[in-house]
Each structure stands twice: as C-alpha cells, then as structure tokens.
Design a protein around this motif. Structure first.
Motif, PDB file in Angstrom:
ATOM      1  N   ALA A  25       0.835  -1.208   0.000  1.00 16.04           N
ATOM      2  CA  ALA A  25       0.000   0.000   0.000  1.00 16.04           C
ATOM      3  C   ALA A  25       0.868   1.256   0.000  1.00 16.04           C
ATOM      4  O   ALA A  25       0.612   2.194  -0.765  1.00 16.04           O
ATOM      5  N   GLU A  26       1.893   1.271   0.841  1.00 15.56           N
ATOM      6  CA  GLU A  26       2.784   2.427   0.902  1.00 15.56           C
ATOM      7  C   GLU A  26       3.538   2.613  -0.413  1.00 15.56           C
ATOM      8  O   GLU A  26       3.731   3.734  -0.876  1.00 15.56           O
ATOM      9  N   GLY A  29       0.886   4.033  -2.857  1.00 18.06           N
ATOM     10  CA  GLY A  29       0.188   5.255  -2.460  1.00 18.06           C
ATOM     11  C   GLY A  29      -1.274   5.108  -2.108  1.00 18.06           C
ATOM     12  O   GLY A  29      -2.064   6.020  -2.368  1.00 18.06           O
ATOM     13  N   VAL A  30      -1.651   3.968  -1.532  1.00 16.96           N
ATOM     14  CA  VAL A  30      -3.033   3.769  -1.081  1.00 16.96           C
ATOM     15  C   VAL A  30      -3.012   3.238   0.355  1.00 16.96           C
ATOM     16  O   VAL A  30      -1.956   3.017   0.928  1.00 16.96           O
ATOM     17  N   THR A  31      -4.189   3.001   0.914  1.00 16.53           N
ATOM     18  CA  THR A  31      -4.261   2.442   2.260  1.00 16.53           C
ATOM     19  C   THR A  31      -4.180   0.922   2.211  1.00 16.53           C
ATOM     20  O   THR A  31      -4.442   0.307   1.169  1.00 16.53           O
ATOM     21  N   ARG A  32      -3.833   0.336   3.343  1.00  8.90           N
ATOM     22  CA  ARG A  32      -3.802  -1.126   3.443  1.00  8.90           C
ATOM     23  C   ARG A  32      -5.187  -1.698   3.155  1.00  8.90           C
ATOM     24  O   ARG A  32      -5.324  -2.741   2.518  1.00  8.90           O
ATOM     25  N   THR A  34      -7.364  -0.652   1.107  1.00 10.16           N
ATOM     26  CA  THR A  34      -7.575  -0.710  -0.342  1.00 10.16           C
ATOM     27  C   THR A  34      -6.947  -1.971  -0.916  1.00 10.16           C
ATOM     28  O   THR A  34      -7.561  -2.663  -1.735  1.00 10.16           O
ATOM     29  N   TYR A  43     -13.094  -4.837  -4.727  1.00 11.32           N
ATOM     30  CA  TYR A  43     -12.891  -3.521  -5.313  1.00 11.32           C
ATOM     31  C   TYR A  43     -11.977  -3.668  -6.517  1.00 11.32           C
ATOM     32  O   TYR A  43     -10.949  -4.340  -6.437  1.00 11.32           O
ATOM     33  N   PRO A  45      -9.393  -1.888  -8.917  1.00 13.39           N
ATOM     34  CA  PRO A  45      -8.555  -0.688  -8.892  1.00 13.39           C
ATOM     35  C   PRO A  45      -8.719   0.133 -10.162  1.00 13.39           C
ATOM     36  O   PRO A  45      -9.140  -0.386 -11.200  1.00 13.39           O
ATOM     37  N   THR A  46      -8.367   1.406 -10.061  1.00 16.54           N
ATOM     38  CA  THR A  46      -8.317   2.225 -11.268  1.00 16.54           C
ATOM     39  C   THR A  46      -7.215   1.663 -12.159  1.00 16.54           C
ATOM     40  O   THR A  46      -6.345   0.915 -11.693  1.00 16.54           O
ATOM     41  N   LEU A  49      -3.848   2.712 -10.754  1.00 10.43           N
ATOM     42  CA  LEU A  49      -3.436   1.935  -9.585  1.00 10.43           C
ATOM     43  C   LEU A  49      -3.029   0.523  -9.994  1.00 10.43           C
ATOM     44  O   LEU A  49      -2.056  -0.027  -9.472  1.00 10.43           O
ATOM     45  N   ARG A  52       0.405   0.740 -11.186  1.00  6.53           N
ATOM     46  CA  ARG A  52       1.354   0.968 -10.086  1.00  6.53           C
ATOM     47  C   ARG A  52       1.606  -0.320  -9.310  1.00  6.53           C
ATOM     48  O   ARG A  52       2.741  -0.594  -8.902  1.00  6.53           O
TER      49      ARG A  52
END
Length: 69
Positions: A25-26, A29-32, A34, A43, A45-46, A49, A52
């Motif tokens: 996640a780090e 650039g998202v939360t754990r 996510t 979910y 992802p875009t 993302l 990434r």
C-alpha cells in the motif's frame, strides 16, 4: 456478484519476500484497506493503480490482473 477481475497480488506479495499489505500500500500510495479489498476482489482498482501495483512487483499488468467476463 463477484467482479470479473481476478488478481494474483497475494501470491506476488509472498514471492516478493512475504511483502505485507501495508508495505505494498505504501509503495503504491493507497491504504492497506484498499489492498485488502483489491486482493479479495471486493474492489476493482483504477487503471493507474493497477499499473502501479504491477510496477511494484516489476511484472506486466496481465500477470497481476486477469479479466474474466
């Protein structure tokens, strides 16, 4: 209803020295939470993302995400 997108994130995290969800996640650039939701196919992802995440493992997108309509 399940999303038509499967992923191999959990396996790639394991193969990457048992990388934690938090570390991934780090790195992207998202939360754990996510990462948890994406791994569990709750979910989608875009596109950015998804790229990434694939880059974090140095793998092509289609090796991490599999579309099954």
């Amino acid at each position: 209803m399940a999303l038509p997108i499967r992923n191999t994130i959990r396996r790639h995290r394991f193969d990457a020295g048992e990388m934690t969800q938090k570390a991934l996640a780090e790195a992207v650039g998202v939360t754990r939470q996510t990462i948890v939701a994406i791994e569990n196919a709750k979910y989608a992802p875009t596109l950015e993302l998804a790229f990434r995440i694939a880059a974090a493992f140095d793998k092509p997108l289609e090796e991490i995400f599999i579309y099954e309509p």
